[in-house]
Every structure is written in C-alpha cells, then in structure tokens.
Design an enzyme around this catalytic site. Structure first.
Site, PDB file in Angstrom:
ATOM      1  N   CYS A 194       0.843  -1.198   0.000  1.00 11.74           N
ATOM      2  CA  CYS A 194       0.000   0.000   0.000  1.00 11.74           C
ATOM      3  C   CYS A 194       0.876   1.245   0.000  1.00 11.74           C
ATOM      4  CB  CYS A 194      -0.927   0.029   1.207  1.00 11.74           C
ATOM      5  SG  CYS A 194      -1.854   1.588   1.266  1.00 11.74           S
TER       6      CYS A 194
ATOM      7  N   LYS B 259       0.559  -9.468  -2.622  1.00  5.17           N
ATOM      8  CA  LYS B 259       0.276  -8.348  -3.530  1.00  5.17           C
ATOM      9  C   LYS B 259       1.522  -7.472  -3.644  1.00  5.17           C
ATOM     10  CE  LYS B 259      -2.700  -5.414  -5.665  1.00  5.17           C
ATOM     11  NZ  LYS B 259      -4.035  -5.030  -5.233  1.00  5.17           N
TER      12      LYS B 259
HETATM   13  O1  RRO Z   1      -6.412   2.306   1.038  1.00  4.21           O
HETATM   14  C1  RRO Z   1      -5.587   2.763   0.213  1.00  4.21           C
HETATM   15  O2  RRO Z   1      -5.271   3.953   0.185  1.00  4.21           O
HETATM   16  C2  RRO Z   1      -4.908   1.901  -0.771  1.00  4.21           C
HETATM   17  C3  RRO Z   1      -4.416   0.643  -0.513  1.00  4.21           C
HETATM   18 BR1  RRO Z   1      -4.678  -0.234   1.096  1.00  4.21          BR
HETATM   19  C4  RRO Z   1      -3.667  -0.037  -1.511  1.00  4.21           C
HETATM   20  O3  RRO Z   1      -3.163  -1.159  -1.339  1.00  4.21           O
HETATM   21  N1  RRO Z   1      -3.486   0.601  -2.690  1.00  4.21           N
HETATM   22  C5  RRO Z   1      -3.968   1.818  -2.935  1.00  4.21           C
HETATM   23  O4  RRO Z   1      -3.763   2.357  -4.026  1.00  4.21           O
HETATM   24  N2  RRO Z   1      -4.692   2.473  -1.977  1.00  4.21           N
END
Ligand code: RRO
Length: 305
Positions: free
Chosen positions: A133, A167
């Site tokens: 993330c 991921k």
């Molecule tokens: O929640 C987010 O801001 C987010 C996550 Br967890 C992610 O894995 N990828 C993304 O682009 N946003």
C-alpha cells in the site's frame, strides 16, 4: 467455453477477479439486491484490505482524476479485525464465490495477528498479504525489499496452510526479485500491480491536491507498465500470477494472460461500471473464441518472450 482456472489451489469458474478495495460487495448487494449474488461479476471476491485496529483513512480530498487514470489516497479506512469478522464477514460469506481477504500489518506481529485470526475461518478461501500500500505513513513498505518479503511470508507460512497471495508493489526497480522472494517464502500466488506512487498539484493554490499529500495511480494510464511487470514476474516464478492494472476490456485481460497471468483483476473500471467484471469476462471469452483458442491456458504466456 470453459474459462476455468486454478489459482493457489482454488478452482475458479473464470479468470476475472476484482482488485482489492475497488468493489464494495456489501454496498453493491444493497444496491442490486440478490441478483448480485446470483450474477456476481467476479470468480472470487477480494476484500478491501483490513488492519488489526480500525482506521479512519486519510483526510480528504482522497481522489484525483488524471488523463486515463485516477490517483487515490484512501489510507486504508476499515473497521479493523474485530469489526470485519463480526460485521462484514457474515455478509461476504453469502456471496456465491470464494472469498479472499486482504490483510495488512505495520509490523510482523500485526500480520501474525491478522493471519492467525482470519485464516482459520472456513468462510475464507485464501488471504492476500498487502505488502504494497502506498498510502500509509509507516516508513518501510515490506514489499519494497526482497529480504523483508521473504522473512514475512516464510514466518506467516508457518501459521496457516490456507493459500497466501502476495500483492506486489510496482514501485521498485525489479518486482521480479520481490516475487521470487515471496515464492521462496512459500507464497501460493502473487498479484500485481498495486498503484504507482503519484502526486497531484492543485492548479490554483499550487499545493498538493490530496489531503495526505500523495497517493497511488491506477487505471489505463498504468496498463503498459503493469503488463511489463506481469511479464517480468511471470517469467521468473512458477506460482500463478494475478495480473492487474487498467484492465477495462476482454482484450486487456487477454493481453495480461498472454504476458503470463493466470488470472486478471479489474480495479479502477469498477468505479465507473460495477458490472465491468462481467463484461470483461464475456469479451475475454469472445476474444479467445475468435482466435480458436480453447481457454485461457492456451493463450497464457504467448507474449512472454
Ligand atoms: O487504502 C488505500 O489507500 C490503498 C491501498 Br490499502 C492499496 O493497497 N493501494 C492503494 O492504491 N490504496
């Protein structure tokens, strides 16, 4: 045509999944009723990432539209592990497809707690470890370091026999080395790409547009980069690859499969059209048929060289 594929020991009716966090199945069921469960657009459902404790997410604005893409800075808002298990899991368990739960911890102990509590639930078919993330202020992103990824996956592998999907982030020079580390650690599959680090500038005020300052880019704008990373990763690992990044059509899905993906995920396109996944599956079937191919396996890896 039989579009069936196998990922991490899961037999799926077709290769089209959703990208984590891009489809709210509970809200969609409220809007579309039981027809959604009967005609679910994906062959498995990947949940929004959960963390051990509840999170409010990042300050607004959280989205910015770019040419052919979108920057998000959502910041992992979620009910936390307890809230997920007690209020979301019963509803998600009613879906007609296998459930994959995406989890993210700041430290090894947090990942442990999540996997220990989530994996034993029989409603859950597999876990996705979100080590990528871009929108949290936690310092190290585990998935940017092959050694960190290897240690994490190897330790979590001891906790559960449930399939583990890792991921991957696109924000590294060599995603294939992180993929190899995940495989060595015992991952059953890898999925990629998460979003590319991105910034939007407020054109009037000349300061960051997004409340958190920066975010992650997704949508067709990233597709060519995602395809190359999927190709590079699929060439280096034996485990299945779930490819994603700007998939909007059956032709896009087929390109990812030709690059080496076993399954593909639709992400940003779901925000515009909640039935995009179903359309992508139908178009993929047509694309395969038109070429006289018997199924996705016959197309896999044709553009891998
Ligand atoms: O929640 C987010 O801001 C987010 C996550 Br967890 C992610 O894995 N990828 C993304 O682009 N946003």
């Amino acid at each position: 045509m039989d579009l069936g594929v196998e990922i991490a020991g899961l037999r799926l009716n077709h290769p089209v999944l959703n990208g984590s966090g891009t489809f709210d199945a509970i809200a969609a069921r409220r809007a579309f009723g039981d027809s959604l469960t009967e005609r679910f657009p994906f062959s498995a459902f990947v949940s929004k990432t959960i963390t051990p404790e509840p999170r409010a997410g990042n300050p607004p604005p959280r989205l910015f539209e770019t040419p052919a893409g979108m920057i998000n800075s959502i910041g992992l808002p979620n009910k936390g592990l307890e809230g997920f298990l007690s209020s979301d899991l019963p509803a998600l368990a009613e879906l007609s497809v296998p459930l994959i739960v995406s989890v993210m911890g700041k430290r090894q102990e947090e990942f442990f707690r999540l996997v220990e509590e989530v994996a034993p639930r029989e409603e859950i078919a597999a876990l996705e470890l979100n080590v990528s993330c871009p929108n949290v202020e936690s310092g190290l992103i585990v998935g940017e370091e092959p050694e960190e990824t290897l240690t994490l996956v190897r330790d979590l592998r001891r906790v559960t026999a449930k399939p583990l999907i890792v991921k991957l982030t696109p924000n590294v020079a060599e995603p294939a080395s992180v993929a190899r580390a995940a495989e060595r650690g015992g991952a059953d599959a890898v999925s990629l790409i998460n979003t590319l680090k991105a910034t939007a500038v407020d054109p009037e005020l000349l300061r960051p547009w997004l409340g958190a300052g920066r975010g992650g880019l997704s949508g067709p704008a990233v597709r060519a980069i995602a395809l190359e990373q999927v190709r590079a990763v699929a060439a280096e690992v034996e485990i299945p690859v779930i490819g994603m990044g700007g998939v909007e059509t059956g032709a896009d899905a087929l390109a990812f499969i030709a690059a080496g993906a076993t399954a593909v995920a639709v992400g940003t396109a779901n925000f515009r059209d909640p039935l995009a996944g179903e359309r992508v599956r139908l178009e993929l079937s047509e694309e395969l048929c038109r070429r006289g191919l018997s199924g996705p396996a016959e197309a896999r890896g044709r553009a891998a060289a």
